[in-house]
Design an enzyme around this catalytic site. Sequence first.
Site, PDB file in Angstrom:
ATOM      1  N   ARG A 165       1.703  47.873 -21.638  1.00 30.11           N
ATOM      2  CA  ARG A 165       2.295  47.098 -21.030  1.00 30.11           C
ATOM      3  C   ARG A 165       1.344  45.978 -21.131  1.00 30.11           C
ATOM      4  O   ARG A 165       2.529  44.931 -21.466  1.00 30.11           O
ATOM      5  CB  ARG A 165       3.163  47.142 -19.600  1.00 30.11           C
ATOM      6  CG  ARG A 165       3.514  48.359 -19.370  1.00 30.11           C
ATOM      7  CD  ARG A 165       4.407  48.289 -17.554  1.00 30.11           C
ATOM      8  NE  ARG A 165       3.702  48.815 -16.816  1.00 30.11           N
ATOM      9  CZ  ARG A 165       3.082  50.371 -16.701  1.00 30.11           C
ATOM     10  NH1 ARG A 165       4.090  50.563 -16.685  1.00 30.11           N
ATOM     11  NH2 ARG A 165       2.245  50.221 -15.540  1.00 30.11           N
ATOM     12  N   PHE A 221      14.858  51.655 -19.889  1.00 30.01           N
ATOM     13  CA  PHE A 221      14.228  52.858 -18.624  1.00 30.01           C
ATOM     14  C   PHE A 221      12.974  51.841 -18.699  1.00 30.01           C
ATOM     15  O   PHE A 221      12.018  52.410 -17.725  1.00 30.01           O
ATOM     16  CB  PHE A 221      13.767  53.952 -19.312  1.00 30.01           C
ATOM     17  CG  PHE A 221      15.129  54.565 -20.869  1.00 30.01           C
ATOM     18  CD1 PHE A 221      15.771  55.236 -20.525  1.00 30.01           C
ATOM     19  CD2 PHE A 221      14.583  53.820 -22.475  1.00 30.01           C
ATOM     20  CE1 PHE A 221      16.611  56.077 -21.787  1.00 30.01           C
ATOM     21  CE2 PHE A 221      15.442  54.471 -22.949  1.00 30.01           C
ATOM     22  CZ  PHE A 221      16.522  55.576 -22.844  1.00 30.01           C
ATOM     23  N   ASP A 249      18.600  49.682 -16.643  1.00 34.73           N
ATOM     24  CA  ASP A 249      17.489  51.348 -15.725  1.00 34.73           C
ATOM     25  C   ASP A 249      19.333  51.950 -15.686  1.00 34.73           C
ATOM     26  O   ASP A 249      20.219  51.923 -15.210  1.00 34.73           O
ATOM     27  CB  ASP A 249      17.529  51.294 -15.014  1.00 34.73           C
ATOM     28  CG  ASP A 249      16.339  52.678 -14.279  1.00 34.73           C
ATOM     29  OD1 ASP A 249      14.711  53.066 -14.744  1.00 34.73           O
ATOM     30  OD2 ASP A 249      17.254  53.139 -13.626  1.00 34.73           O
ATOM     31  N   ASN A 271      22.980  53.475 -18.984  1.00 33.66           N
ATOM     32  CA  ASN A 271      22.790  54.226 -19.775  1.00 33.66           C
ATOM     33  C   ASN A 271      22.615  53.405 -20.728  1.00 33.66           C
ATOM     34  O   ASN A 271      23.664  53.111 -21.853  1.00 33.66           O
ATOM     35  CB  ASN A 271      24.548  55.373 -19.530  1.00 33.66           C
ATOM     36  CG  ASN A 271      23.168  56.003 -20.617  1.00 33.66           C
ATOM     37  OD1 ASN A 271      22.883  56.028 -21.298  1.00 33.66           O
ATOM     38  ND2 ASN A 271      23.958  57.493 -20.161  1.00 33.66           N
ATOM     39  N   ALA A 272      21.411  53.718 -21.296  1.00 37.65           N
ATOM     40  CA  ALA A 272      20.939  53.496 -21.947  1.00 37.65           C
ATOM     41  C   ALA A 272      21.760  53.559 -23.512  1.00 37.65           C
ATOM     42  O   ALA A 272      21.572  52.911 -24.285  1.00 37.65           O
ATOM     43  CB  ALA A 272      19.660  52.813 -22.328  1.00 37.65           C
ATOM     44  N   ASP A 314      11.097  52.903 -23.193  1.00 43.83           N
ATOM     45  CA  ASP A 314      10.511  53.986 -22.213  1.00 43.83           C
ATOM     46  C   ASP A 314      11.299  55.435 -21.257  1.00 43.83           C
ATOM     47  O   ASP A 314      11.194  54.740 -20.186  1.00 43.83           O
ATOM     48  CB  ASP A 314       9.108  52.897 -21.711  1.00 43.83           C
ATOM     49  CG  ASP A 314       8.225  54.133 -21.016  1.00 43.83           C
ATOM     50  OD1 ASP A 314       7.785  55.127 -21.204  1.00 43.83           O
ATOM     51  OD2 ASP A 314       7.810  53.685 -19.366  1.00 43.83           O
ATOM     52  N   CYS A 346       6.928  60.522 -23.709  1.00 47.12           N
ATOM     53  CA  CYS A 346       5.965  61.065 -22.657  1.00 47.12           C
ATOM     54  C   CYS A 346       6.055  62.664 -22.658  1.00 47.12           C
ATOM     55  O   CYS A 346       6.155  62.928 -22.181  1.00 47.12           O
ATOM     56  CB  CYS A 346       6.261  60.613 -20.870  1.00 47.12           C
ATOM     57  SG  CYS A 346       8.000  60.435 -20.493  1.00 47.12           S
TER      58      CYS A 346
HETATM   59  N1  SAH Z   1       9.117  52.270 -17.869  1.00 49.47           N
HETATM   60  C1  SAH Z   1       9.021  52.265 -16.800  1.00 49.47           C
HETATM   61  C2  SAH Z   1       8.648  54.186 -16.577  1.00 49.47           C
HETATM   62  C3  SAH Z   1      10.272  54.708 -16.949  1.00 49.47           C
HETATM   63  S1  SAH Z   1      10.619  55.879 -15.918  1.00 49.47           S
HETATM   64  C4  SAH Z   1       7.734  52.218 -16.077  1.00 49.47           C
HETATM   65  O1  SAH Z   1       7.004  51.605 -17.228  1.00 49.47           O
HETATM   66  O2  SAH Z   1       7.275  51.537 -15.369  1.00 49.47           O
HETATM   67  C5  SAH Z   1      12.256  56.204 -16.923  1.00 49.47           C
HETATM   68  C6  SAH Z   1      13.150  55.521 -16.227  1.00 49.47           C
HETATM   69  O3  SAH Z   1      14.568  56.049 -17.327  1.00 49.47           O
HETATM   70  C7  SAH Z   1      13.615  55.642 -14.556  1.00 49.47           C
HETATM   71  O4  SAH Z   1      13.663  54.977 -13.546  1.00 49.47           O
HETATM   72  C8  SAH Z   1      15.212  56.385 -14.953  1.00 49.47           C
HETATM   73  O5  SAH Z   1      15.583  55.565 -13.871  1.00 49.47           O
HETATM   74  C9  SAH Z   1      15.629  55.683 -15.914  1.00 49.47           C
HETATM   75  N2  SAH Z   1      16.072  56.122 -16.625  1.00 49.47           N
HETATM   76  C10 SAH Z   1      16.879  58.371 -16.768  1.00 49.47           C
HETATM   77  N3  SAH Z   1      17.893  58.413 -17.732  1.00 49.47           N
HETATM   78  C11 SAH Z   1      18.441  56.960 -18.165  1.00 49.47           C
HETATM   79  C12 SAH Z   1      19.724  56.615 -19.152  1.00 49.47           C
HETATM   80  N4  SAH Z   1      20.458  57.643 -20.089  1.00 49.47           N
HETATM   81  N5  SAH Z   1      19.723  55.266 -19.140  1.00 49.47           N
HETATM   82  C13 SAH Z   1      19.161  53.871 -18.522  1.00 49.47           C
HETATM   83  N6  SAH Z   1      18.171  54.358 -17.640  1.00 49.47           N
HETATM   84  C14 SAH Z   1      17.717  55.784 -17.571  1.00 49.47           C
END
Ligand code: SAH
Length: 387
Positions: free
Chosen positions: A206, A221, A242, A269-270, A290, A330
């Site tokens: 980050r 995400f 998110d 949804n991403a 991420d 991850c």
């Molecule tokens: N980048 C963050 C951690 C991400 S964890 C950090 O550094 O703290 C993954 C995240 O993705 C979660 O908050 C979850 O709600 C989200 N997520 C899961 N599937 C998703 C999707 N299809 N579209 C958007 N967000 C999603």
Amino acid sequence: MLSATVSTKGARRWDNGHPWIYRSDVIGRPDGPAGAVHVNDQRGKPLGIALWSPQSEISLRLLDRNPDAIINGAWWHAAIAKAVARRNSLARDANAYRLVHGEGDLIPSLIVDRYDQWLVVQLMSAGLEQFRADIIDALRSLLAPTGILARNDVSLRAKEGLGNDVELLHGTVPDEIEVHEHGIRYLAAPWRGQKTGAFLDQRENRALVGRVARGRALDCFSYHGSFALHLAQHADQVTALDASAHALTRAEENFRRNGLTNGEFVEANAFEYLKARERERAQFETIVLDPPAFAKTRNALPAALRGYKEINLRAMRLLSPGGLLFTASCSFHLSKPLFMEMLEAAAADSGRRIVLREIRGQPLDHPELLTVPETGYIKGALLEAMD
Ligand code: SAH
């Protein structure tokens, strides 16, 4: 102390630097409950001392190669002190980091995360549970925390015959803790947040992206906005995306906490969001991907690879000329070579020429032991669009 006899194959795992011996390689099982046991080879030669988990497929986890070691309070104190000392340099830049990364710190199945003056622990084997009191004593004497919380709500514990509890083990632990990280502040949620309350494993990534961010930035995400907050330092405008509205509410709060006003929060949804922006020919100078682990099991890997490729391909297409993409995975089951192969394939299909600026891995507080692949799971890359 009870003892176990292991096959030649089992003994070889320790010789090769891996602490686990599986059930099928234990030819003489200890006749007693979980705890520490002596381990001998087939000829009776002592190999060391291990944690014993009667119900688990991972029966033995190496604690000490010295067969004469005594696994008491002093032993746990020394082992944890060593792990804690390795992190000293991190305290300059952050007040939240992992103090014990299980096998990576030679303390199998124990996780300890520090959040300011509080600790969150995860005890992930039946053998380890027998030493709960010694571990808590060692943590209290080494770190004098205000409180210690056990986030034992992890599915792995079921394989050990253990319950899934969140339990206060010492003092008090608040609902939210302010984390400082390379100049940014955000709230971790130790009782209910993901993992032990935040994603500590991406801290340095980050900071890296924060330093190079510019223009319009997109954090897919985003969870509670930890990448987005760093992006917002140098980018003009940041979109934190998110699928969870609750996570975004916290992201918005975290922006306010830092006095930042250049954030936009999008619940979507991403996959769909990236596709829609591509259709509109939108462009971003900085993008972060991420995602959660798409491959939770080995069988899920082919579908996961398609998912990773799709979001990376679309993100590459959305980069402005000279734009930067930080992308991570991850998923333990996605190896480093496969991650790079996936990025190469995405770059080839994107129609863009993409430079690999930096390959990133795990930070100092999540040591990845080369002989224990299970200690490593994060892969990351900083990419740049040439044209
Ligand atoms: N980048 C963050 C951690 C991400 S964890 C950090 O550094 O703290 C993954 C995240 O993705 C979660 O908050 C979850 O709600 C989200 N997520 C899961 N599937 C998703 C999707 N299809 N579209 C958007 N967000 C999603």
